[in-house]
Enzyme design. Structure first.
Site, PDB file in Angstrom:
ATOM      1  N   TRP A  15      -0.774  -4.165   3.092  1.00 29.09           N
ATOM      2  CA  TRP A  15      -1.343  -3.267   1.921  1.00 29.09           C
ATOM      3  C   TRP A  15       0.023  -2.863   1.028  1.00 29.09           C
ATOM      4  CZ3 TRP A  15      -5.059   0.474  -0.081  1.00 29.09           C
ATOM      5  CH2 TRP A  15      -4.458   1.282  -0.765  1.00 29.09           C
ATOM      6  N   ASN A  17       0.691  -0.292  -2.802  1.00 29.01           N
ATOM      7  CA  ASN A  17       0.380   0.573  -3.848  1.00 29.01           C
ATOM      8  C   ASN A  17       1.605   0.308  -4.891  1.00 29.01           C
ATOM      9  OD1 ASN A  17       0.675   2.625  -1.410  1.00 29.01           O
ATOM     10  ND2 ASN A  17       1.168   3.672  -3.120  1.00 29.01           N
ATOM     11  N   ASP A  18       1.866   1.461  -5.332  1.00 29.90           N
ATOM     12  CA  ASP A  18       2.863   1.658  -6.498  1.00 29.90           C
ATOM     13  C   ASP A  18       3.924   0.559  -6.607  1.00 29.90           C
ATOM     14  OD1 ASP A  18       1.426   3.776  -6.020  1.00 29.90           O
ATOM     15  OD2 ASP A  18       3.175   5.302  -6.282  1.00 29.90           O
ATOM     16  N   GLN A  34       5.044  -0.097  -2.807  1.00 32.15           N
ATOM     17  CA  GLN A  34       4.867   0.649  -1.702  1.00 32.15           C
ATOM     18  C   GLN A  34       3.940  -0.257  -0.790  1.00 32.15           C
ATOM     19  OE1 GLN A  34       4.992   4.830  -1.174  1.00 32.15           O
ATOM     20  NE2 GLN A  34       6.925   3.551  -1.809  1.00 32.15           N
TER      21      GLN A  34
END
Ligand code: FRU
Length: 464
Positions: A15, A17-18, A34
C-alpha cells in the site's frame, strides 16, 4: 492485462498513501511515500523510496524508514518532508506510538541509508501549545527562509478544530515554537500535510482538509479536500496573512496530501492519487495506491496553475497533430499497451462528449451553456456505500476558450484544464480499451483549433 499505470508512481507491492520527502539531493530527485509493505491496506507506516533524474520515471529503491523505536514502533513513521543540510539528506517525519505523535529526524550521508537521530523526538509534547493535542500532531514540512529553517506541523485543537503550527531551527537539534500559522474550526475537521512554495514576493500555503464541508455543488466534493491560499507569513508570530480566500487545488475524485518541491528555480507538486475509505480495485494486482504525475506550479494573479513537466516529451513514441478541423465525430486510434497524452484546444466551449474508453464509461461531457465539465467513470464505492461515479466542475465566466491537457495512463488520468487553472485527477477500472472519441452533442460540428496526440512509452524509451 495489467492496469498498473506506466508513468504514475506505484509500489511494486503493498500500500502507499501520501508522498513524503519530495526533495533534490546528491544530484537527483527523491520521492518517498507512506507505505505498508505487508498488505494492500493502510497499516504500520514505512517510508518507501523512489528516485528520479527527470521527474518522469521514478525507480523504486526499497524502504527508507520503518517502525523501530519507542517513539515510532506502533503505527510507524507518518508523513513528513526532506531537505539537504550540511551535505546530509535529512528526513523529518512523525513518529507514532503510545497515543503520541512526535517529530523525528532520519539522516543520510549517501541518500541510501537513513539513520534515526539520537535526539528523537526533536519536537514533542513539551513544545506543543497547551490547547493542542499530542495525539494528532503530525506532518512536518520544512523550508528555508534567509538562514532560518522553518517547520510547519498540523495539530488538532483541544476544542473543535485544528491548526498549522510554525517552529524554527538553525541546526536541526533545537527547535523553537514560533506560533499558529492557520486555524480552522469544525468538529471532525483537521488540516494536515502542510506544504509551501514561494513565488516572487508571495507565499502559497497548501494543506489537506479532512471532512471539509462542501460550500456549493461544484467544489470540495471529496470527503477530504486539498486547498491552497496565497499570502505571506509573519515570521515573528508565525501567522499566515492571506491575500485571497482558500481554493481547492484539484477537483478530481482522487487527489490528497500534495507535497511541493522547489528545485533549480522550478516549483513542483505531487499528490496521492487516491482517497481514504474507498474500495481499491488494484488490490487484485497486489498493490494499492499511486501518486499523480509531477506537475510544475506557477502563480498568476494569486491563482495556482499546473502543467506537466516538459521532460514527458522524452518518452513520446508517436505524435499526431491536427489543426483547425471540424467534426461531428472524431476518433484517435490508440494502442492499449501505452500511456497517452491528449492536448485539445477549442476556440470556444463546445457542446461535446469525450470518451476515453471504448465502453464509453470514462468520459467528459462539456456543457457550453452551463460552462461545466462533467467527469464520468465506472463506480468506485466508498466504505460508507456512497458512490463516486460522476462529478461536475464549473468554469468561470471569463473562461471563453477551453483547453485540455490529459495524460491517460492505464487506470489513472490527470486532466489539466485551461492551461492548468483547474485540475482533475481520477482513477478508473474497466476492461475496455483506451481511445479518444469526441462527439458533438448538438447538430453543429465542433471545431478543434489544435489536437496533439502523443503515445508515451516510458519503459521502451528508457531501455534504448
Ligand atoms: C494524510 C495522513 C497524514 C498522516 C498519514 C498517515 O493522508 O493522514 O496526516 O501523516 O496520512 O499515513
Amino acid at each position: 492485462m495489467s492496469k498498473r499505470p506506466l508513468l504514475h508512481v506505484s509500489p511494486k507491492r503493498g500500500w502507499i498513501n501520501d508522498p513524503n520527502g519530495f526533495s533534490y539531493a546528491f544530484g537527483k530527485f527523491y520521492l518517498f511515500a507512506q507505505h505498508n509493505p505487508y498488505d494492500t491496506k493502510w497499516g504500520p507506516m514505512h517510508w518507501i523510496q523512489f528516485e528520479s533524474t527527470d521527474l518522469v520515471v521514478f525507480n523504486e529503491k526499497g524502504i527508507a524508514l520503518q517502525p523501530s523505536e519507542k517513539y515510532d514502533h506502533e503505527f510507524g513513521c507518518f508523513s513528513g518532508s526532506a531537505l539537504t543540510f550540511n551535505h546530509k539528506h535529512i528526513l523529518l517525519y512523525t513518529g507514532v506510538a503510545d497515543e503520541k505523535q512526535t517529530q523525528c529526524l532520519a539522516i543520510s550521508t549517501d541518500g541510501k541509508k537513513y539513520i534515526k537521530s539520537k535526539l528523537n523526538p526533536v519536537i514533542s509534547e513539551n513544545d506543543l501549545p497547551n490547547d493542542h493535542l499530542i495525539k494528532d500532531f503530525r506532518d512536518p514540512f520544512v523550508f528555508k527562509k534567509e538562514d532560518v529553517y522553518y517547520v510547519l506541523i498540523s495539530a488538532r485543537k483541544e476544542n473543535n478544530g485544528s491548526s498549522i503550527l510554525m517552529y524554527k531551527t538553525l541546526d536541526f537539534k533545537t527547535f523553537t515554537y514560533v506560533g499558529v500559522s492557520l486555524s480552522i474550526t469544525g468538529e471532525q475537521e483537521m488540516i494536515e500535510c502542510p506544504a509551501v512554495f514561494f513565488d516572487n514576493d508571495k507565499t502559497v500555503l497548501i494543506y489537506s482538509h479532512q471532512f471539509k464541508v462542501p460550500e456549493n455543488k461544484y467544489e470540495y466534493q471529496n470527503v477530504h479536500s486539498t486547498m491552497y491560499v496565497v499570502g505571506n507569513f509573519d515570521y515573528e508570530t508565525g501567522a499566515f496573512k492571506s491575500e485571497s480566500s482558500a481554493r481547492e487545488i484539484d477537483n478530481g475524485f482522487d487527489f490528497y496530501a500534495p507535497q511541493t518541491l522547489t528545485a533549480k528555480g522550478k516549483h513542483y507538486l505531487v499528490a496521492w492519487q487516491n482517497m481514504w475509505d474507498r474500495d481499491y480495485p488494484s488490490r487484485t494486482e497486489g498493490y494499492a495506491g499511486n501518486l499523480t504525475l509531477v506537475r510544475e506550479l506557477s502563480l498568476k494573479h494569486n491563482r495556482l496553475y499546473q502543467k506537466f513537466v516538459p521532460n514527458l516529451s522524452n518518452y513520446y513514441t508517436k505524435t499526431q497533430i491536427i489543426n483547425d478541423a471540424e467534426y461531428e465525430v472524431f476518433s484517435v486510434p490508440v494502442d492499449k499497451k501505452y500511456a497517452h497524452r491528449y492536448r485539445l484546444e477549442f476556440n470556444r466551449v463546445n457542446e461535446a462528449i469525450l470518451y476515453f474508453t471504448n465502453d464509453e464509461k470514462v468520459s467528459i461531457v462539456i456543457n457550453a451553456t452551463a460552462k461545466t465539465l462533467t467527469f464520468n467513470r465506472p463506480d468506485i464505492q466508498n466504505t460508507d456505500g456512497s458512490s463516486t461515479k460522476v462529478r461536475t466542475i464549473k468554469l468561470e465566466e471569463n473562461d471563453d476558450k477551453l483547453s485540455l491537457d490529459i495524460v491517460f495512463d492505464k487506470s489513472a488520468m490527470d486532466v489539466l484544464i485551461n492551461n492548468g487553472k483547474y485540475s482533475f485527477s481520477m482513477l478508473f477500472y474497466t476492461n475496455a480499451s483506451p481511445c479518444l472519441t469526441i462527439k458533438s452533442l448538438t447538430n453543429e460540428k465542433f471545431k478543434i483549433k489544435n489536437l496533439t496526440y502523443n503515445q508515451i512509452a516510458p519503459k521502451e524509451v528508457a531501455k534504448k
